[in-house]
Design an enzyme around this catalytic site. Structure first.
Site, PDB file in Angstrom:
ATOM      1  CB  SER A  17      32.999 -47.284  68.333  1.00  0.00           C
ATOM      2  OG  SER A  17      32.206 -48.396  68.695  1.00  0.00           O
ATOM      3  CE  LYS A  18      39.571 -47.528  73.491  1.00  0.00           C
ATOM      4  NZ  LYS A  18      39.770 -46.118  73.634  1.00  0.00           N
ATOM      5  NE  ARG A  19      29.219 -50.062  70.058  1.00  0.00           N
ATOM      6  CZ  ARG A  19      28.489 -50.593  69.093  1.00  0.00           C
ATOM      7  NH1 ARG A  19      28.360 -51.896  68.994  1.00  0.00           N
ATOM      8  NH2 ARG A  19      27.909 -49.814  68.214  1.00  0.00           N
TER       9      ARG A  19
ATOM     10  N   GLY B 205      36.334 -53.839  68.549  1.00  0.00           N
ATOM     11  CA  GLY B 205      37.607 -54.548  68.640  1.00  0.00           C
ATOM     12  C   GLY B 205      38.815 -53.720  68.296  1.00  0.00           C
TER      13      GLY B 205
END
Length: 466
Positions: free
Chosen positions: A239-241, A243
């Site tokens: 997911s986005k977190r 990177g």
RNA sequence: GCGCCCUUCGUCUAUCGGUUAGGACACCAGAUUUUCAUUCUGGGAAGAGGAGUUCGACUCUCCUAGGGCGUACCA
């Protein structure tokens, strides 16, 4: 299993960016096609007109072409084949393999709960019933077998068995007459002559349902291989977190496409101890059967290592164009003379760089303009003794050609003639050259600055006129 | 809940019944050294747990645990 020439395909749905996992799926499909001398196709699965977007289609094309994984024929847009899909459903209807279902959403909800309680999949009451008003709003469902089992001989996972009772009577045609994904894939893969369906693990469950549909049509079922998903470094869904997820983001982060290809191929697939290999070797060695069964985690450190390797190999002109883009993007558009020297500079500076962003960073000290403001550390190093020594160094360097090869021995010779170690003046010299910014080894730093600029900076710092 | 799949060093993987369980990244130590980095050398580090099958299991079977995917008129 089909004995025709191999045809593989990558079939993404254009509902967002091109995910890194999808990119790897595409890569595997292409590698397998090339390995077997077959054909690799691309199909955009846009049957859901609501969720599909133009930008997403563009992102897929862009992402694939950046990665260098391009199809061997023009891409097929699934929604353009809707008439063919409807026609196929009519065949199924006529053959009794499908039926019209008039259930309302409320009724469906109740049936869903009942099916769940009974531990089976959804079945409509309209399965064996016809309506008095056949034109009333309805969907067309597949009439799946109630008994028996369906076997998938998965290319990567092996034999998988499903009890047919677990497989629901899925919708083939929606109320508005639009075909659904599970129907469209089967018809399209068949019409496109796809022999090997290599796709993400999230489709295994559909494999059984689709197999049933193939059989209802009386078509040969293609070989299927389901490859595990890529997870984030912590093992959770990417997911986005973590990177990045989109291939475009990796491009922006300064990774080279050939490095991505190598890394992605090695993620979930291996050929003995080989870690770094060419595209040709990947094609020669790749086989879906060798794809690993378990999901893999994205490892930034290893990606960086591989990228650094390919940066060393990359052509300096090409790197210069890439780095120049980075600089422009940062609002640090290089001057004409710096631009012209970029390829040579990159040849000097790319050694330890892990990404093209690193290279851009390493250019920082060169871009500074005279006179440089010296940091406190460098200023502290400039004692009278050191200043005098640097002045003498400047005089001797003035006679040297400013290449790394010439400067290296020149600096050593100077150190010897002074009777001191390089440590006695090296730090100060570096500081004077860079103003305190990070810089490579002395010879490289001086060479990349060029004689005029380097000696100019030295004189500035010593208060001499140049 | 139900179904399917997965489980070797921190990470990616090799092994395909008999190995001191190998490699790579990362990490640690040492060497080199003009900062950082690079480079070189060395080191620590693994078969989820439990039953079987077998002369012998990381490799085969079963159970448990953990994780993933699916369970849509999304794909």
């Amino acid at each position: 299993m089909p004995s025709r020439p191999v045809v593989t395909r990558f079939a993404p749905s254009p509902t967002g960016f091109l995910h890194i996992g999808g990119a790897r799926t595409a890569l595997f499909n292409q590698l397998y096609a090339r390995h077997t001398g077959g054909t690799f196709l691309l199909r955009i699965e846009d049957t859901d007109r609501q969720r599909s977007t133009e930008p997403a289609v563009a992102a897929i094309f862009e992402g694939l072409s950046w990665l260098g994984v391009t199809p061997d024929a023009e891409p097929v847009f699934q929604h353009s084949r809707a008439d063919r899909h409807r026609e196929a459903v009519m065949d199924l209807l006529a053959a009794g393999h499908a039926y019209r279902c008039y259930m309302t959403v409320e009724e469906l909800e109740i049936e869903r709960e009942r099916a769940r309680a009974e531990g089976r999949a959804i079945r409509s009451v309209w399965r064996d019933r016809t309506s008095n008003s056949p034109d009333a709003p309805h969907v067309i469902r597949f009439r799946g077998p109630l008994e028996g089992e369906t076997v998938i001989n998965d290319l990567v996972k092996g034999r998988i068995v499903y009890q047919n009772i677990e497989l629901d009577d899925l919708v083939l045609l929606r109320t508005d007459g639009a075909p659904t994904y599970n129907l469209a894939v089967v018809v399209d893969d068949h019409d496109m002559g796809v022999t090997h369906v290599i796709r993400g693990d999230d489709h295994v469950n559909n494999a059984a349902r689709q197999t049933l549909i193939y059989q209802a049509f009386g078509w040969e079922v293609p070989a299927m291989g389901h490859i595990p998903l890529i997870h984030g470094p912590d093992g959770a869904k990417l997911s986005k977190r973590h990177g990045a997820q989109a291939v475009g983001e990796f491009a922006d982060m300064g990774y080279l496409p050939e490095a991505m290809r190598n890394y992605l191929a090695r993620l979930g697939w291996g050929h003995g101890d080989d870690e770094i290999f060419s595209d040709a070797q990947a094609v020669e060695w790749f086989d879906v059967a060798d794809v690993v069964r378990s999901p893999a985690r994205l490892d930034w450190a290893k990606l960086a290592f591989i990228n650094a390797h390919y940066i060393k190999l990359a052509d300096n002109e090409r790197l210069a164009a890439l780095v120049s883009d980075v600089l422009i993007h940062r609002g640090e558009k290089p001057h004409a003379d710096l631009s012209a020297r970029l390829p040579d500079l990159i040849g000097l500076l790319k050694e330890g760089a892990k990404t093209t962003l690193d290279i851009a960073d390493s250019l920082g000290f060169i871009a500074k303009t005279r006179p440089l403001a010296l940091d406190a550390k460098t200023a502290g190093l400039l004692t009278d003794e050191t200043r005098a020594r640097l002045a003498r160094l400047g005089q001797s360097l003035a006679k040297v050609e400013f290449t790394r090869e010439s400067l290296e021995p020149a600096i050593r010779a100077f150190s010897e003639s002074e009777g001191v170690g390089i440590g006695k003046f090296g730090q100060a010299l570096r500081g004077v050259m860079s103003g305190g910014s990070p810089a490579p080894d002395l010879a490289t730093t001086l060479a990349s600055l060029g004689k005029d600029e380097a000696l100019g900076r030295l004189n500035d710092a010593l208060g001499l006129s140049s």
